[in-house]
Design a protein around this motif. Structure first.
Motif, PDB file in Angstrom:
ATOM      1  N   LEU A   1      43.023  32.184  37.449  1.00  0.00           N
ATOM      2  CA  LEU A   1      42.855  31.191  38.498  1.00  0.00           C
ATOM      3  C   LEU A   1      41.585  30.405  38.224  1.00  0.00           C
ATOM      4  N   GLY A   2      41.699  29.101  38.066  1.00  0.00           N
ATOM      5  CA  GLY A   2      40.537  28.250  37.871  1.00  0.00           C
ATOM      6  C   GLY A   2      40.219  27.948  36.422  1.00  0.00           C
ATOM      7  N   PHE A   3      39.790  26.723  36.187  1.00  0.00           N
ATOM      8  CA  PHE A   3      39.455  26.300  34.825  1.00  0.00           C
ATOM      9  C   PHE A   3      38.222  26.992  34.259  1.00  0.00           C
ATOM     10  N   PRO A   4      37.133  27.162  35.031  1.00  0.00           N
ATOM     11  CA  PRO A   4      35.950  27.802  34.440  1.00  0.00           C
ATOM     12  C   PRO A   4      36.237  29.203  33.892  1.00  0.00           C
TER      13      PRO A   4
ATOM     14  N   VAL B   1      36.686  36.640  32.384  1.00  0.00           N
ATOM     15  CA  VAL B   1      37.285  36.135  33.624  1.00  0.00           C
ATOM     16  C   VAL B   1      36.685  36.864  34.822  1.00  0.00           C
ATOM     17  N   GLU B   2      36.561  38.175  34.722  1.00  0.00           N
ATOM     18  CA  GLU B   2      36.006  38.975  35.818  1.00  0.00           C
ATOM     19  C   GLU B   2      34.554  38.597  36.115  1.00  0.00           C
ATOM     20  N   ASN B   3      33.799  38.200  35.085  1.00  0.00           N
ATOM     21  CA  ASN B   3      32.386  37.869  35.255  1.00  0.00           C
ATOM     22  C   ASN B   3      32.142  36.419  35.660  1.00  0.00           C
ATOM     23  N   THR B   4      33.197  35.614  35.727  1.00  0.00           N
ATOM     24  CA  THR B   4      33.070  34.218  36.125  1.00  0.00           C
ATOM     25  C   THR B   4      33.242  34.109  37.636  1.00  0.00           C
ATOM     26  N   PHE B   5      32.347  33.390  38.287  1.00  0.00           N
ATOM     27  CA  PHE B   5      32.412  33.230  39.735  1.00  0.00           C
ATOM     28  C   PHE B   5      33.747  32.602  40.135  1.00  0.00           C
ATOM     29  N   GLY B   6      34.478  33.257  41.002  1.00  0.00           N
ATOM     30  CA  GLY B   6      35.782  32.771  41.453  1.00  0.00           C
ATOM     31  C   GLY B   6      36.914  33.072  40.504  1.00  0.00           C
ATOM     32  N   GLY B   7      36.617  33.669  39.371  1.00  0.00           N
ATOM     33  CA  GLY B   7      37.655  33.968  38.387  1.00  0.00           C
ATOM     34  C   GLY B   7      38.534  35.119  38.837  1.00  0.00           C
TER      35      GLY B   7
END
Length: 101
Positions: free
Chosen positions: A11-14, A64-70
C-alpha cells in the motif's frame, strides 16, 4: 540454474519504492516489473537465482514494514516458473532490464 520470480504488493508508493531499492541492493536480482495494482497499491517483481530472490524478498518486506504507512498486501516467490507463464505474464527480461541482469 533455475531462475525464480518474487513479487511484492504494498500500500503506497513510498513503501514499494523502498522495497524495490532494498531488494536490488540486498541480492543479485533484476527488477523486471513495476505497476499500480489498485486502490493505492503498487506491485514489483524481480528475478534471479532462487537463493537471491529469497534474500531480496526478506529485505523488501522489511523495507515495507519500516516505511511510514507501508503495509504489505501480498508477496510470493515462484521458484522456477514454466516458460508459458513467463511468456504470458510481464515478468520476462526485457531490453530495458537486460543490462542490469
Amino acid at each position: 540454474m533455475p531462475v525464480a520470480v518474487g513479487m511484492i504488493q504494498s500500500l503506497g508508493f513510498p513503501s514499494i519504492l523502498a522495497a524495490a531499492d532494498a531488494s536490488v541492493k540486498a541480492a543479485r536480482v533484476t527488477l523486471v516489473y513495476f505497476d499500480k495494482a489498485e486502490s493505492g497499491q503498487f506491485a514489483i517483481a524481480f528475478r534471479g537465482p532462487v537463493s537471491e530472490v529469497k534474500a531480496a524478498m526478506e529485505a523488501g518486506l522489511a523495507a515495507v514494514e519500516n516505511t511510514f504507512g507501508g503495509q504489505i498486501m501480498s508477496h510470493y516467490i515462484v521458484p522456477n516458473p514454466p516458460e508459458n507463464i513467463v511468456a504470458v505474464l510481464p515478468i520476462d527480461y526485457t531490453e530495458t532490464s537486460e543490462p542490469f541482469r
